[in-house]
Design a protein around this motif. Structure first.
Motif, PDB file in Angstrom:
ATOM      1  N   ILE A   1       0.868  -1.188   0.000  1.00 23.80           N
ATOM      2  CA  ILE A   1       0.000   0.000   0.000  1.00 23.80           C
ATOM      3  C   ILE A   1       0.899   1.231   0.000  1.00 23.80           C
ATOM      4  O   ILE A   1       1.722   1.413   0.910  1.00 23.80           O
TER       5      ILE A   1
ATOM      6  N   TRP B   1       1.375   8.945  -2.001  1.00 25.74           N
ATOM      7  CA  TRP B   1       1.351   9.740  -3.229  1.00 25.74           C
ATOM      8  C   TRP B   1       2.649  10.475  -3.520  1.00 25.74           C
ATOM      9  O   TRP B   1       2.867  10.926  -4.631  1.00 25.74           O
TER      10      TRP B   1
ATOM     11  N   LEU C   1       7.619   4.241  -4.433  1.00 26.72           N
ATOM     12  CA  LEU C   1       7.161   3.657  -3.174  1.00 26.72           C
ATOM     13  C   LEU C   1       6.138   2.539  -3.374  1.00 26.72           C
ATOM     14  O   LEU C   1       5.836   1.796  -2.450  1.00 26.72           O
TER      15      LEU C   1
ATOM     16  N   PRO D   1      -1.836   1.577  -5.375  1.00 24.36           N
ATOM     17  CA  PRO D   1      -1.255   2.923  -5.491  1.00 24.36           C
ATOM     18  C   PRO D   1      -2.110   3.946  -4.742  1.00 24.36           C
ATOM     19  O   PRO D   1      -3.258   3.669  -4.409  1.00 24.36           O
ATOM     20  N   SER D   2      -1.528   5.126  -4.505  1.00 20.87           N
ATOM     21  CA  SER D   2      -2.269   6.161  -3.766  1.00 20.87           C
ATOM     22  C   SER D   2      -3.250   6.896  -4.670  1.00 20.87           C
ATOM     23  O   SER D   2      -2.898   7.323  -5.779  1.00 20.87           O
TER      24      SER D   2
ATOM     25  N   LEU E   1      -4.253   9.792  -4.072  1.00 17.47           N
ATOM     26  CA  LEU E   1      -3.960  11.233  -4.037  1.00 17.47           C
ATOM     27  C   LEU E   1      -3.043  11.665  -5.183  1.00 17.47           C
ATOM     28  O   LEU E   1      -2.842  12.849  -5.397  1.00 17.47           O
TER      29      LEU E   1
ATOM     30  N   GLY F   1      -9.452   4.378  -3.091  1.00 17.26           N
ATOM     31  CA  GLY F   1      -9.118   5.124  -1.879  1.00 17.26           C
ATOM     32  C   GLY F   1      -9.417   4.318  -0.630  1.00 17.26           C
ATOM     33  O   GLY F   1      -9.150   3.116  -0.566  1.00 17.26           O
ATOM     34  N   VAL F   2     -10.017   5.010   0.353  1.00 20.37           N
ATOM     35  CA  VAL F   2     -10.219   4.389   1.657  1.00 20.37           C
ATOM     36  C   VAL F   2     -11.098   3.132   1.550  1.00 20.37           C
ATOM     37  O   VAL F   2     -10.771   2.082   2.115  1.00 20.37           O
TER      38      VAL F   2
ATOM     39  N   THR G   1      -9.190   0.270  -0.035  1.00 24.54           N
ATOM     40  CA  THR G   1      -8.101  -0.211   0.836  1.00 24.54           C
ATOM     41  C   THR G   1      -8.684  -0.978   2.020  1.00 24.54           C
ATOM     42  O   THR G   1      -8.121  -1.988   2.464  1.00 24.54           O
TER      43      THR G   1
ATOM     44  N   TYR H   1       3.109  -1.081   4.300  1.00 27.03           N
ATOM     45  CA  TYR H   1       2.358   0.168   4.149  1.00 27.03           C
ATOM     46  C   TYR H   1       3.320   1.347   4.266  1.00 27.03           C
ATOM     47  O   TYR H   1       4.134   1.404   5.196  1.00 27.03           O
TER      48      TYR H   1
ATOM     49  N   GLY I   1       3.184   5.496   4.497  1.00 28.29           N
ATOM     50  CA  GLY I   1       2.282   6.642   4.631  1.00 28.29           C
ATOM     51  C   GLY I   1       2.329   7.195   6.035  1.00 28.29           C
ATOM     52  O   GLY I   1       3.370   7.129   6.690  1.00 28.29           O
TER      53      GLY I   1
ATOM     54  N   LEU J   1       6.921   5.012   7.721  1.00 28.19           N
ATOM     55  CA  LEU J   1       6.164   6.218   8.081  1.00 28.19           C
ATOM     56  C   LEU J   1       7.060   7.450   8.033  1.00 28.19           C
ATOM     57  O   LEU J   1       8.128   7.416   7.427  1.00 28.19           O
ATOM     58  N   GLY J   2       6.625   8.511   8.669  1.00 26.25           N
ATOM     59  CA  GLY J   2       7.388   9.762   8.555  1.00 26.25           C
ATOM     60  C   GLY J   2       7.731  10.335   9.909  1.00 26.25           C
ATOM     61  O   GLY J   2       8.046   9.605  10.839  1.00 26.25           O
TER      62      GLY J   2
ATOM     63  N   HIS K   1      -3.659  20.062   1.880  1.00 21.03           N
ATOM     64  CA  HIS K   1      -2.246  20.136   2.267  1.00 21.03           C
ATOM     65  C   HIS K   1      -1.719  21.558   2.053  1.00 21.03           C
ATOM     66  O   HIS K   1      -0.948  22.073   2.864  1.00 21.03           O
TER      67      HIS K   1
ATOM     68  N   GLU L   1       5.065  16.792  11.433  1.00 16.16           N
ATOM     69  CA  GLU L   1       5.855  16.775  10.202  1.00 16.16           C
ATOM     70  C   GLU L   1       5.310  17.830   9.234  1.00 16.16           C
ATOM     71  O   GLU L   1       4.107  17.889   8.991  1.00 16.16           O
TER      72      GLU L   1
ATOM     73  N   PHE M   1      16.480   0.573   4.624  1.00 16.02           N
ATOM     74  CA  PHE M   1      15.676   1.789   4.704  1.00 16.02           C
ATOM     75  C   PHE M   1      14.433   1.490   5.531  1.00 16.02           C
ATOM     76  O   PHE M   1      13.609   0.655   5.153  1.00 16.02           O
TER      77      PHE M   1
HETATM   78  P1  NAD Z   1      -1.655   8.789   1.323  1.00 12.20           P
HETATM   79  O1  NAD Z   1      -2.713   9.723   1.785  1.00 12.20           O
HETATM   80  O2  NAD Z   1      -1.422   8.601  -0.122  1.00 12.20           O
HETATM   81  O3  NAD Z   1      -1.945   7.401   2.035  1.00 12.20           O
HETATM   82  C1  NAD Z   1      -1.144   6.261   1.853  1.00 12.20           C
HETATM   83  C2  NAD Z   1      -2.019   5.070   1.559  1.00 12.20           C
HETATM   84  O4  NAD Z   1      -2.934   4.851   2.645  1.00 12.20           O
HETATM   85  C3  NAD Z   1      -2.869   5.257   0.296  1.00 12.20           C
HETATM   86  O5  NAD Z   1      -2.685   4.142  -0.537  1.00 12.20           O
HETATM   87  C4  NAD Z   1      -4.264   5.366   0.851  1.00 12.20           C
HETATM   88  O6  NAD Z   1      -5.227   4.814  -0.029  1.00 12.20           O
HETATM   89  C5  NAD Z   1      -4.214   4.588   2.132  1.00 12.20           C
HETATM   90  N1  NAD Z   1      -5.225   5.027   3.092  1.00 12.20           N
HETATM   91  C6  NAD Z   1      -5.563   6.306   3.379  1.00 12.20           C
HETATM   92  N2  NAD Z   1      -6.531   6.323   4.335  1.00 12.20           N
HETATM   93  C7  NAD Z   1      -6.790   5.031   4.648  1.00 12.20           C
HETATM   94  C8  NAD Z   1      -7.684   4.393   5.562  1.00 12.20           C
HETATM   95  N3  NAD Z   1      -8.500   5.090   6.340  1.00 12.20           N
HETATM   96  N4  NAD Z   1      -7.684   3.049   5.614  1.00 12.20           N
HETATM   97  C9  NAD Z   1      -6.855   2.328   4.833  1.00 12.20           C
HETATM   98  N5  NAD Z   1      -5.987   2.886   3.947  1.00 12.20           N
HETATM   99  C10 NAD Z   1      -5.960   4.216   3.846  1.00 12.20           C
HETATM  100  O7  NAD Z   1      -0.247   9.206   1.888  1.00 12.20           O
HETATM  101  P2  NAD Z   1       0.099  10.018   3.215  1.00 12.20           P
HETATM  102  O8  NAD Z   1      -0.178   9.189   4.401  1.00 12.20           O
HETATM  103  O9  NAD Z   1      -0.376  11.414   3.161  1.00 12.20           O
HETATM  104  O10 NAD Z   1       1.687  10.053   3.000  1.00 12.20           O
HETATM  105  C11 NAD Z   1       2.438  10.988   3.616  1.00 12.20           C
HETATM  106  C12 NAD Z   1       3.090  10.387   4.852  1.00 12.20           C
HETATM  107  O11 NAD Z   1       3.839   9.255   4.465  1.00 12.20           O
HETATM  108  C13 NAD Z   1       4.086  11.323   5.496  1.00 12.20           C
HETATM  109  O12 NAD Z   1       3.989  11.213   6.888  1.00 12.20           O
HETATM  110  C14 NAD Z   1       5.420  10.795   5.027  1.00 12.20           C
HETATM  111  O13 NAD Z   1       6.484  11.091   5.872  1.00 12.20           O
HETATM  112  C15 NAD Z   1       5.151   9.338   4.967  1.00 12.20           C
HETATM  113  N6  NAD Z   1       6.034   8.697   4.020  1.00 12.20           N
HETATM  114  C16 NAD Z   1       6.900   7.767   4.474  1.00 12.20           C
HETATM  115  C17 NAD Z   1       7.774   7.174   3.594  1.00 12.20           C
HETATM  116  C18 NAD Z   1       8.745   6.131   4.031  1.00 12.20           C
HETATM  117  O14 NAD Z   1       9.263   5.451   3.169  1.00 12.20           O
HETATM  118  N7  NAD Z   1       9.017   5.967   5.315  1.00 12.20           N
HETATM  119  C19 NAD Z   1       7.754   7.526   2.248  1.00 12.20           C
HETATM  120  C20 NAD Z   1       6.842   8.478   1.830  1.00 12.20           C
HETATM  121  C21 NAD Z   1       5.977   9.047   2.719  1.00 12.20           C
END
Ligand code: NAD
Length: 483
Positions: free
Chosen positions: A116, A119, A125, A144-145, A147, A173-174, A177, A190, A192, A215-216, A294, A338, A410
């Motif tokens: 998962i 964006w 990713l 894929p995302s 967004l 989307g949600v 997923t 995952y 995000g 995550l971030g 955003h 963040e 990573f």
């Molecule tokens: P996003 O909104 O695209 O969400 C990521 C995925 O989660 C999508 O595929 C989406 O469909 C799914 N999703 C969203 N809501 C959901 C729900 N309620 N239930 C199930 N799935 C759901 O991306 P985002 O979260 O805005 O990404 C940004 C965050 O990701 C930042 O915090 C960033 O630091 C982090 N990030 C981490 C890495 C890493 O490799 N560690 C890389 C990129 C981004």
């Protein structure tokens, strides 16, 4: 953007599982052929993908090629070059008491892996975890995302072009997923935010499915008075403003020793002008914010402290200038979460110990950073910073570059995630390390079998327990003394 009908999701996962159960994905030949095809499709569809990334959030084409397409092709090539070695069973020693026999670790695929993706680097990713999962011999279901909708469509079409039920894709989307997460997987990766990560982990718990969470968080850059400030400024500016700050490992904020604060802030301003010209809005090399929510979230942060550079916004095109804020304290809203945008708060500290304590205060709340950057020409400074903190990864005197080395894992720690991938680490993440011990039947000592006579117990107690290393050392000393 297209979406996968909810009713199609369970059959897609079932078909992927059938492909795995039939053993189609296990042979090296399938893994290699699938990875090669994926790489060829990426090259063939380069222009379409770059168009989609530009449409979604104005990702500059050279930047998109480097960080998305080139990065993925490079990872596939690294994987193809090393796969035979990674797949080889790993021979391990067999202690004397367990001989005659041999032991090895066999890395076998776990089954069906869900990927998962977010964006911000939507190609890399999604595809990098897929590459690792395929290399390890698994079937994959990718999501894929939504967004980055144009890129989502392109990635879906690319994956479907493989024409293999073992590599499936679900778009949406949600709702989609959520439906996907109701299925049983053998591993979920995952990438995000940490809010959704908790949803993913809860769903995975239902099936006791292992998760990798990428995550971030707030990744600090710490600049010592002994740093090469001009280079530090440039590297921080590059790491921050690439993809308009929408990078999980971007330096989120800077902690700088007071005596070089002004020099650093001026240097970052110079770098911004050098990279993007006097008006970055006109630059083809600077991305836009992904969507309106955003944009408005980041725009509000511009009211913190003093704007030293940038500060310009344009809601119509979701443009936020590369911005540097000074006079920031830990209590400012810009330090709450963040930033994930082109806004760089700079905080002056008296010394590196104060910087370390600042990062530790966040870590104490579980907020361990994904990346940490330490800038100094003195090794002792970098040691103070690195040894006093924790983070998913570290780059000394640089930003972002540590994730490009496929020989480094990573992944995050604490709130920035769990588990890791890239190169062999990804292959291992999606492999079950099966312990295989083979015994000879030529000897079958009665020692293990009942009845447990006093004599047998005596021998077992002596022979089955690994010796205390101190005894071994003493024995070695004795031998030496008698020579
Ligand atoms: P996003 O909104 O695209 O969400 C990521 C995925 O989660 C999508 O595929 C989406 O469909 C799914 N999703 C969203 N809501 C959901 C729900 N309620 N239930 C199930 N799935 C759901 O991306 P985002 O979260 O805005 O990404 C940004 C965050 O990701 C930042 O915090 C960033 O630091 C982090 N990030 C981490 C890495 C890493 O490799 N560690 C890389 C990129 C981004």
């Amino acid at each position: 953007m297209n979406t996968t009908p909810l009713d199609d999701i369970a059959p897609l996962v079932a078909a992927a599982r059938r492909a795995f159960d039939e053993g189609r994905t296990r042979p090296m030949a399938w893994r290699v052929a699938t990875l090669e095809r994926l790489r060829d499709l990426l090259s063939e569809r380069e222009e379409r993908l770059l168009d989609a990334l530009a449409a979604d959030f104005g990702k500059p084409r050279p930047e998109a090629w480097l960080t998305e397409i080139g990065f993925t092709i490079s990872d596939i090539n690294h994987t193809l070059a090393n796969l035979p070695g990674w797949m080889k069973p790993e021979k391990v020693p067999t202690p004397v008491a367990f001989k005659p026999g041999s032991s090895e670790i066999v890395r076998e695929p776990v089954g069906v892996v869900a990927v998962i993706a977010p964006w911000n680097y939507p190609v890399q990713l999604l595809l990098l975890p897929m590459v690792a999962a395929i290399a390890a011999g698994n079937a994959v279901v990718a999501k894929p995302s939504e967004l980055a909708p144009a890129t989502s469509d392109e990635l879906t079409s690319l994956i479907q072009e493989l024409g293999d039920a073992a590599v499936a894709v679900v778009e949406g989307g949600v709702a989609e997923t959520t439906e996907l997460l109701a299925e049983r997987f053998d591993h979920i990766i995952y990438t995000g935010n940490s809010r959704v990560a908790r949803i993913v982990m809860r769903a995975a718990a239902e099936h006791l499915t292992p998760v990798t969470l990428e995550l971030g968080g707030k990744s600090p850059a710490i600049v010592s008075r002994h740093a090469n400030v001009a280079v530090a400024a440039k590297r921080i500016a590059w790491g921050k403003f690439v993809n308009a700050g929408q990078t999980c490992i971007a330096p989120d904020y800077v902690l700088v020793e007071k005596s070089v604060h002004d020099q650093l802030v001026a240097g970052i301003g110079d770098a911004i002008r050098e990279f993007y010209g006097d008006d970055p809005q006109q630059s083809a090399d600077f991305a836009r914010i992904v969507n309106e929510p955003h944009f408005h979230r980041i725009e509000k942060l511009l009211h913190c402290g003093t704007v030293a550079h940038g500060g310009v916004t344009d809601a119509d095109t979701r443009y936020i200038a590369p911005t540097v804020l000074t006079g920031i304290t830990a209590d400012d809203p810009v330090m709450d979460e963040e930033i994930f945008g082109p806004v760089l708060p700079v905080i002056a500290v008296d010394n590196l110990d104060e910087a370390v304590r600042f990062v530790q205060a966040g870590s104490a709340k579980g907020d361990k950073p994904l990346a940490l950057y330490s800038f100094s020409e003195h090794d002792a400074d970098n040691e103070t910073v690195v040894n006093g903190t924790t983070s998913g990864g570290v780059c000394v005197n640089g930003t972002l570059m540590h994730i490009s080395n496929p020989h480094l894992p990573f992944g995050g720690v604490g709130e920035s995630g769990m588990g890791a991938y890239h190169g062999k680490f990804g292959f291992d993440t999606f492999s079950h390390k099966r312990a295989v011990h083979s015994r000879s039947t030529k000897l079958d000592p009665a020692l293990m079998y009942p009845p447990y006579t006093a004599k047998k117990v005596k021998v077992l107690r002596k022979g089955m327990v690994m010796p205390d290393p101190r005894d071994l050392a003493a024995k070695a000393r004795n031998v030496f003394r008698h020579k």
